[in-house]
Design an enzyme around this catalytic site. Structure first.
Site, PDB file in Angstrom:
ATOM      1  N   TYR A 142      -1.323 -51.537   2.454  1.00  0.00           N
ATOM      2  CA  TYR A 142      -0.811 -52.814   1.956  1.00  0.00           C
ATOM      3  C   TYR A 142      -1.867 -53.560   1.146  1.00  0.00           C
ATOM      4  O   TYR A 142      -1.536 -54.278   0.215  1.00  0.00           O
ATOM      5  CB  TYR A 142      -0.373 -53.699   3.120  1.00  0.00           C
ATOM      6  CG  TYR A 142       1.046 -53.477   3.578  1.00  0.00           C
ATOM      7  CD1 TYR A 142       1.436 -52.257   4.119  1.00  0.00           C
ATOM      8  CD2 TYR A 142       1.992 -54.491   3.472  1.00  0.00           C
ATOM      9  CE1 TYR A 142       2.732 -52.063   4.546  1.00  0.00           C
ATOM     10  CE2 TYR A 142       3.290 -54.302   3.905  1.00  0.00           C
ATOM     11  CZ  TYR A 142       3.657 -53.092   4.436  1.00  0.00           C
ATOM     12  OH  TYR A 142       4.948 -52.909   4.859  1.00  0.00           O
ATOM     13  N   LYS A 189      -1.680 -40.350  12.228  1.00  0.00           N
ATOM     14  CA  LYS A 189      -1.363 -39.077  11.581  1.00  0.00           C
ATOM     15  C   LYS A 189      -2.696 -38.363  11.410  1.00  0.00           C
ATOM     16  O   LYS A 189      -3.113 -37.994  10.294  1.00  0.00           O
ATOM     17  CB  LYS A 189      -0.653 -39.362  10.241  1.00  0.00           C
ATOM     18  CG  LYS A 189      -0.096 -38.144   9.549  1.00  0.00           C
ATOM     19  CD  LYS A 189       1.133 -37.547  10.215  1.00  0.00           C
ATOM     20  CE  LYS A 189       1.531 -36.245   9.552  1.00  0.00           C
ATOM     21  NZ  LYS A 189       2.568 -35.502  10.299  1.00  0.00           N
ATOM     22  N   ASP A 221       5.145 -39.092  13.139  1.00  0.00           N
ATOM     23  CA  ASP A 221       6.459 -38.450  12.997  1.00  0.00           C
ATOM     24  C   ASP A 221       7.072 -38.201  14.378  1.00  0.00           C
ATOM     25  O   ASP A 221       8.270 -38.433  14.606  1.00  0.00           O
ATOM     26  CB  ASP A 221       6.371 -37.155  12.171  1.00  0.00           C
ATOM     27  CG  ASP A 221       5.195 -36.265  12.532  1.00  0.00           C
ATOM     28  OD1 ASP A 221       4.353 -36.667  13.370  1.00  0.00           O
ATOM     29  OD2 ASP A 221       5.109 -35.149  11.974  1.00  0.00           O
ATOM     30  N   ASP A 245       5.087 -50.971  10.125  1.00  0.00           N
ATOM     31  CA  ASP A 245       6.218 -51.565   9.407  1.00  0.00           C
ATOM     32  C   ASP A 245       7.465 -50.724   9.640  1.00  0.00           C
ATOM     33  O   ASP A 245       8.531 -51.225  10.004  1.00  0.00           O
ATOM     34  CB  ASP A 245       5.887 -51.642   7.909  1.00  0.00           C
ATOM     35  CG  ASP A 245       7.042 -52.211   7.115  1.00  0.00           C
ATOM     36  OD1 ASP A 245       7.607 -53.233   7.549  1.00  0.00           O
ATOM     37  OD2 ASP A 245       7.388 -51.624   6.066  1.00  0.00           O
ATOM     38  N   ASP A 249      10.900 -51.468  12.443  1.00  0.00           N
ATOM     39  CA  ASP A 249      12.313 -51.557  12.023  1.00  0.00           C
ATOM     40  C   ASP A 249      13.136 -50.578  12.854  1.00  0.00           C
ATOM     41  O   ASP A 249      14.237 -50.897  13.317  1.00  0.00           O
ATOM     42  CB  ASP A 249      12.479 -51.211  10.536  1.00  0.00           C
ATOM     43  CG  ASP A 249      12.567 -52.443   9.650  1.00  0.00           C
ATOM     44  OD1 ASP A 249      11.877 -53.436   9.971  1.00  0.00           O
ATOM     45  OD2 ASP A 249      13.316 -52.411   8.656  1.00  0.00           O
TER      46      ASP A 249
HETATM   47  C1  IPM Z   1       7.834 -57.072   7.551  1.00  0.00           C
HETATM   48  C2  IPM Z   1       8.389 -57.012   6.146  1.00  0.00           C
HETATM   49  C3  IPM Z   1       7.251 -57.186   5.161  1.00  0.00           C
HETATM   50  C4  IPM Z   1       6.286 -56.028   5.356  1.00  0.00           C
HETATM   51  C5  IPM Z   1       7.691 -57.293   3.702  1.00  0.00           C
HETATM   52  C6  IPM Z   1       8.710 -58.383   3.481  1.00  0.00           C
HETATM   53  C7  IPM Z   1       6.509 -57.481   2.786  1.00  0.00           C
HETATM   54  O1  IPM Z   1       9.074 -55.833   5.935  1.00  0.00           O
HETATM   55  O2  IPM Z   1       7.314 -58.134   7.939  1.00  0.00           O
HETATM   56  O3  IPM Z   1       7.920 -56.079   8.269  1.00  0.00           O
HETATM   57  O4  IPM Z   1       6.482 -54.957   4.778  1.00  0.00           O
HETATM   58  O5  IPM Z   1       5.314 -56.204   6.097  1.00  0.00           O
HETATM   59 MN    MN Z   2       9.133 -54.507   7.653  1.00  0.00          MN
END
Ligand code: IPM
Ligand code: MN
Length: 354
Positions: A142, A189, A221, A245, A249
């Site tokens: 990032y 990894k 993975d 990240d 999710d």
């Molecule tokens: C998160 C989001 C952010 C990230 C984006 C919006 C930049 O997806 O907070 O997980 O990738 O960190």
């Molecule tokens: Mn995210």
């Protein structure tokens, strides 16, 4: 206690959900006798529109002068399909993380019994899952050097980590594991990436200092698979920025709705408390978005920024009651009555009790 809170609603549904968290925070403060003061700051697309910057200097100052930041979401479809846009709302979030030194992002994943059937995973798999994902937030790809070569036809992002960055996040992870069930999984990894080998090396050096913690190592993975085939395996999971990240999710599906997952970003300066979902522009202004993740982020704010455990617990109880009694938005209502964002906020605020 006097609580100084910076309020950064951001874009899309951000303002609606943050408003509900504010109602709940106010209810907690009046019940427990705290004085609360909010200062508003712009972040994201709305900040670009108003000032040209997604994280204006003024907002940074408001954050550093506060004890905690309550954050909504940033993002705007105007920028999503334009890879040439020079300035983007998400840069505001990244600038905030970097400038406030928020190197640790804590994303707890728990299940709510009445909602287990909402999970895309089978009930027997998710029942009892209770994990804390700790994502490194200010390093890796990032923030590493990035750019284009060959007149734009070659692009690169550098996944770089320094020992001190790895040490401080691992220390935090070991400490949390110690306070929870004593099991830490370091996700990397290391079979391919040099940066992962540094992570693993540092973790192996530190593990003997935490004899009460069982430490194991898992390739990312494999961890992605394990999250959906046996999430109860995990207690505390720690990983680098990009893996974190993606995995968080994925992990958010376990509870049945992304609209339930709260997060805390902590580090060198003021901590930021925000839902893990995005700005959900399709729902903006419709009063249908689920405010519970932001309300639960306010609970984390009481617990982490102010060490006010009882206040956080009061919010958690009220949220659990709203789920049990079906006072929920359409993403969770399963054919039953769907309440609006503000109705859920009012209800939860009215249910705050000792
Ligand atoms: C998160 C989001 C952010 C990230 C984006 C919006 C930049 O997806 O907070 O997980 O990738 O960190
Ligand atoms: Mn995210």
């Amino acid at each position: 206690m006097k609580l100084k809170i910076a309020k950064l609603p951001g874009d899309g549904i951000g303002p609606e959900v943050v408003e509900q968290a504010v109602k709940v925070t106010d209810a907690v403060c009046s019940l427990f006798g705290h004085e609360v003061e909010y200062r508003f700051g712009l972040a994201g697309a709305c900040a670009i529109d108003a000032t040209g910057s997604p994280f204006p200097e003024e907002t940074y100052r408001i954050c550093t002068e506060a004890d905690a930041v309550l954050f909504g979401a940033v993002g705007d479809p105007r920028y999503d399909n334009d890879p040439t846009a020079k300035v983007r709302p998400e840069q505001g979030l990244l600038a905030m993380r970097k400038q406030l030194g928020l190197y640790a992002n804590l994303r707890p994943v728990e299940t709510f019994k009445p909602l287990i059937h909402k999970s895309p995973l089978r009930e027997e798999l998710v029942d009892g899952a209770d994990l804390l994902c700790i994502r490194e937030l200010t390093g890796g790809m990032y923030f590493g050097e990035k750019g284009r070569l060959d007149g734009g036809d070659t692009a690169y992002d550098t996944n770089i980590y320094h020992r001190y960055e790895v040490e401080r996040i691992l220390k935090l992870a070991f400490d949390y594991a110690r306070r929870r069930r004593g099991h830490l999984t370091v996700v990397d990894k290391a079979n391919v990436l040099e940066s992962s080998r540094l992570w693993r090396q540092v973790a192996q050096e530190m593990a003997p200092l935490y004899p009460d913690v069982v430490t194991d190592y898992m390739f990312v993975d494999n961890a992605a698979m394990k999250l959906v085939t046996g999430p109860e395996f995990f207690d505390v999971m720690v990983t680098e920025n990009t893996f974190g990240d993606i995995l968080t999710d994925e992990a958010s599906c376990i509870s049945g709705s992304m609209g339930l997952l709260a997060s805390a970003s902590i580090g060198e300066k003021t901590g930021v408390f925000e839902p893990i979902h995005g700005s959900y522009p399709q729902a903006a202004g419709k009063n249908i978005a689920n405010p519970l993740a932001t309300i639960l982020s306010a609970a984390m704010m009481f617990e982490y920024a102010f060490a006010l455990k009882e206040e956080g617990a009061a919010i958690r109880r009220a949220v659990a009651a709203s789920i049990e009694e079906g006072v929920v938005t359409e993403d969770l209502s399963a054919g039953g009555k769907a309440y609006s964002t503000s109705e859920v906020g009012d209800w939860v605020a009215s249910r705050i009790c000792r």
